[in-house]
Scaffold this motif. Structure first.
Motif, short mmCIF file in Angstrom:
data_model
loop_
_atom_site.label_atom_id
_atom_site.label_comp_id
_atom_site.label_asym_id
_atom_site.label_seq_id
_atom_site.Cartn_x
_atom_site.Cartn_y
_atom_site.Cartn_z
N TYR A 207 0.65 -1.05 0.06
CA TYR A 207 -0.21 0.02 0.04
C TYR A 207 0.71 1.10 -0.02
O TYR A 207 0.37 2.26 -0.75
N GLY A 208 1.89 1.18 0.70
CA GLY A 208 2.64 2.28 0.87
C GLY A 208 3.33 2.89 -0.42
O GLY A 208 3.31 4.07 -0.70
N THR A 209 3.83 1.93 -1.25
CA THR A 209 4.48 2.40 -2.58
C THR A 209 3.20 2.22 -3.53
O THR A 209 3.71 2.83 -4.83
N GLY A 210 1.94 2.22 -3.23
CA GLY A 210 1.15 2.31 -4.35
C GLY A 210 0.60 0.86 -5.29
O GLY A 210 0.02 1.13 -6.16
N GLN A 211 1.10 -0.13 -5.04
CA GLN A 211 0.94 -1.35 -5.67
C GLN A 211 -0.46 -1.72 -5.23
O GLN A 211 -1.27 -2.40 -6.35
N LEU A 212 -0.98 -1.64 -4.00
CA LEU A 212 -2.15 -1.79 -3.56
C LEU A 212 -2.97 -0.51 -3.17
O LEU A 212 -2.21 0.51 -2.92
N PRO A 213 -4.34 -0.36 -3.35
CA PRO A 213 -5.28 -1.54 -3.60
C PRO A 213 -5.65 -1.96 -5.13
O PRO A 213 -6.03 -2.98 -5.46
N LYS A 214 -5.05 -1.09 -6.06
CA LYS A 214 -5.50 -0.97 -7.19
C LYS A 214 -5.02 -2.10 -8.02
O LYS A 214 -5.46 -2.86 -9.00
N PHE A 215 -3.57 -2.44 -8.10
CA PHE A 215 -3.15 -3.32 -8.73
C PHE A 215 -2.44 -4.72 -8.23
O PHE A 215 -1.54 -5.40 -8.33
N GLY A 216 -3.63 -5.34 -7.36
CA GLY A 216 -3.10 -6.50 -6.74
C GLY A 216 -2.97 -7.63 -7.72
O GLY A 216 -2.01 -8.62 -7.26
N GLU A 217 -3.73 -7.74 -8.48
CA GLU A 217 -3.78 -8.90 -9.74
C GLU A 217 -2.34 -8.98 -10.28
O GLU A 217 -1.93 -9.95 -10.90
N ASP A 218 -1.26 -7.71 -10.20
CA ASP A 218 -0.35 -7.93 -10.93
C ASP A 218 0.76 -8.50 -10.29
O ASP A 218 1.95 -8.68 -10.56
N SER A 219 0.46 -8.81 -8.90
CA SER A 219 1.68 -9.27 -7.95
C SER A 219 1.18 -10.54 -7.43
O SER A 219 -0.06 -10.95 -7.54
N TYR A 220 2.02 -11.38 -6.62
CA TYR A 220 1.58 -12.57 -6.02
C TYR A 220 1.65 -12.58 -4.58
O TYR A 220 2.41 -11.72 -3.84
N LYS A 221 0.55 -13.26 -3.97
CA LYS A 221 0.34 -12.96 -2.46
C LYS A 221 0.49 -14.32 -1.94
O LYS A 221 -0.41 -15.27 -2.54
N THR A 222 1.10 -14.70 -1.05
CA THR A 222 1.27 -15.90 -0.29
C THR A 222 0.07 -16.27 0.68
O THR A 222 -0.70 -15.40 1.03
N THR A 223 0.00 -17.55 0.87
CA THR A 223 -1.16 -17.90 1.70
C THR A 223 -1.35 -17.43 3.23
O THR A 223 -2.13 -17.13 3.80
N ASP A 224 0.02 -16.82 3.47
CA ASP A 224 -0.02 -16.27 5.03
C ASP A 224 -0.11 -14.82 4.92
O ASP A 224 0.59 -14.24 5.80
N GLY A 225 -0.17 -14.18 3.67
CA GLY A 225 -0.57 -12.68 3.79
C GLY A 225 0.66 -12.05 3.45
O GLY A 225 0.60 -10.84 3.02
N TRP A 226 1.94 -12.37 2.96
CA TRP A 226 3.03 -11.84 2.60
C TRP A 226 2.88 -11.83 1.07
O TRP A 226 2.09 -12.48 0.33
N TRP A 227 3.47 -10.52 0.70
CA TRP A 227 3.51 -10.42 -0.89
C TRP A 227 4.94 -10.59 -1.35
O TRP A 227 5.96 -10.11 -0.78
N LEU A 228 4.97 -11.18 -2.63
CA LEU A 228 6.41 -11.20 -3.31
C LEU A 228 6.40 -9.89 -3.89
O LEU A 228 5.74 -9.52 -4.73
N ILE A 229 7.71 -9.29 -3.77
CA ILE A 229 7.92 -7.86 -4.39
C ILE A 229 7.80 -8.00 -5.89
O ILE A 229 8.60 -8.81 -6.59
N PRO A 230 7.22 -6.91 -6.52
CA PRO A 230 7.23 -6.71 -7.96
C PRO A 230 8.69 -6.14 -8.32
O PRO A 230 8.98 -6.26 -9.75
N THR A 231 9.26 -5.50 -7.56
CA THR A 231 10.55 -4.73 -7.55
C THR A 231 10.84 -4.34 -6.33
O THR A 231 10.18 -4.17 -5.54
N ALA A 232 12.31 -4.09 -6.31
CA ALA A 232 12.83 -3.68 -4.86
C ALA A 232 12.36 -2.27 -4.50
O ALA A 232 12.88 -1.81 -3.26
N GLU A 233 11.86 -1.51 -5.27
CA GLU A 233 11.17 -0.10 -5.00
C GLU A 233 10.56 -0.34 -3.79
O GLU A 233 10.58 0.49 -2.63
N VAL A 234 9.61 -1.54 -3.42
CA VAL A 234 8.76 -1.65 -2.44
C VAL A 234 9.55 -1.94 -1.05
O VAL A 234 9.44 -0.80 -0.13
N PRO A 235 10.61 -2.67 -0.93
CA PRO A 235 11.06 -2.68 0.38
C PRO A 235 12.15 -1.47 0.65
O PRO A 235 12.21 -1.13 1.89
N LEU A 236 12.89 -1.08 -0.56
CA LEU A 236 13.78 0.11 -0.31
C LEU A 236 12.95 1.23 -0.09
O LEU A 236 13.65 2.22 0.89
#
Length: 430
Positions: A207-236
């Motif tokens: 949410y912080g970098t803007g991938q959510l809420p609008k573009f959730g379908e473009d990324s992968y979410k694990t069954t326990d709620g973590w998201w695989l990063i689409p780019t290191a922009e998110v954690p950095l």
């Protein structure tokens, strides 16, 4: 995210900027919810004042022996308590509705971003290098004899499905050498801080970098709620999430090499051959956290850092400014760098360098403490590929191809390959 105070102050200017994004009359809907939220808050405050006044009178009525007045006031206190709770719930609901609406609105384009409908309206601002004149028909990367044994799409499909690749031998080593070369150049020459980050992040970071809420379908979410990063922009970028940093520590310039994951939900049927568009890929990512007055200059500097990678690798490229119709959701302005791919006879994107202004910072509540004193202010955030490793590998292979199927590698990579200068037609470093 947008500042509701700015929308209230000048809704016409907000609407005019949003119209450049193809959205009309947005402020009316935003301000209607905001008005309902503020009205509920005002009513709750008024009811609280009435309840407090009645509470003070209850004791006096009891002391005077006026039982009827005592019961009336006690009932009034109970009524006001229930009314306040209902109004507070209404205000919270409207606050959440307003936040969701603001979260779903794109950033306002910078004034000097060109208007346009799509990528055809992007404006070229630079071109470097001359595409090589081949004495033979140039092939795409996956067709080259040098990579036939080192780029295995069939095994990858067996393991994981489409849009994956298994690399081995010389191809895998050149891919690794490219990422190492990029990191070294950014760290040693450009002064960026190497940073190693997780590739699994909490939902609030997306949410912080803007991938959510609008573009959730473009990324992968694990069954326990973590998201695989689409780019290191998110954690950095989210390193400063919720922080108030000292102005003296700005700018903060990070670089990271990570795996990246994208579902490519909106690209069905596009670039299905080769490894141009993959679900799993690697990037060297740059992120800068700056003072608002420095973000425009930092954007140009970051673009030059990405361009420097391609120049060192002797890869022709062009740089374009994205028009409003092609601009990313969270960005005010973006430079796309497109590398020449002779196998496709066209320029293809290899890096996007963008400035978000305070859009991401508001979502993250990331601020700095002014050295001169005063209230904390929102930082500005920027990000850019420096560059996409897989696409860079494609460009190196295609631009260095020879008629016999071998590949001549750029001199900048030779020290990373034990002095080897190419890949033979048999797929060996030579």
């Amino acid at each position: 995210m947008h500042d509701i105070k700015i929308i209230r102050k000048n809704p016409a200017a907000f609407d005019a900027a949003m119209a450049r994004r193809g959205l009309s009359g947005i402020s009316k809907a935003v301000l209607a919810i905001d008005s309902e939220r503020r009205a509920a808050i005002a009513k709750a405050e008024a009811a609280l004042t009435e309840r407090n006044a009645a509470s003070k009178q209850v004791g006096a009525a009891k002391a005077s022996g006026d039982e009827a007045e005592f019961e009336r006031l006690r009932a009034l206190v109970g009524e006001k308590k229930a009314e306040i709770a209902a109004l507070e719930d209404e205000a919270k609901a409207k606050d959440a509705e307003l936040r969701d609406m603001l979260m779903g609105l794109p950033n306002l384009p910078d004034n000097n971003v060109p208007d346009g409908a799509d990528e055809d309206d992007n404006v070229e601002i630079k071109r470097w290098g001359n595409p090589r004149n081949f004495a033979f028909d140039a092939k795409e990367h996956y067709e080259l004899a040098a990579v036939q044994d080192g780029m295995d799409f069939e095994t990858a499909a067996k393991l994981s499905g489409s849009r994956f690749v298994v690399m081995s031998g010389a191809v895998a080593r050149v891919h690794r050498a490219l990422s190492q070369f990029m990191l070294d150049l950014h760290i040693d020459k450009h002064g960026l801080q190497e940073t190693n980050v997780p590739v699994l992040v909490r939902e609030e970071m997306m949410y912080g970098t803007g991938q959510l809420p609008k573009f959730g379908e473009d990324s992968y979410k694990t069954t326990d709620g973590w998201w695989l990063i689409p780019t290191a922009e998110v954690p950095l970028t989210n390193i400063v999430n919720g922080e108030v940093v000292d102005e003296a520590t700005l700018p903060r310039r990070h670089v990271a090499h990570t795996l990246c994951f994208r579902s490519e939900a909106g690209s069905a049927g596009r670039d299905t051959s080769g490894m141009l568009r993959q679900h799993q890929f690697e990037k060297v990512e740059m992120v800068s956290i700056t003072h608002p007055d420095e973000s425009a200059a930092e954007h140009d500097a970051m673009t030059r850092r990405a361009e420097a990678i391609l120049e060192a690798l002797e890869l022709p490229y062009r740089t374009v400014v994205l028009c409003t119709g092609d601009l990313g959701f969270g960005m005010k302005k973006t430079h796309d760098i497109e590398v020449w791919l002779p196998g496709q006879n066209m320029y293809r994107e290899i890096s996007s360098v963008s400035v978000a202004g305070d859009f991401q910072a508001r979502r993250m509540n990331a601020r700095f403490k002014p050295a001169a004193g005063g209230k904390p202010e929102f930082v500005h955030t920027l990000n850019g590929s420096g560059v996409a490793v897989g696409r860079c590998l494609i460009a190196v292979l295609e631009n260095g191809q020879n008629e016999d199927g071998s590949v001549t590698l750029p001199a900048a990579l030779h020290p990373y390959l034990g002095g080897k200068t190419g890949i033979s037609a048999e797929g060996k470093l030579a």
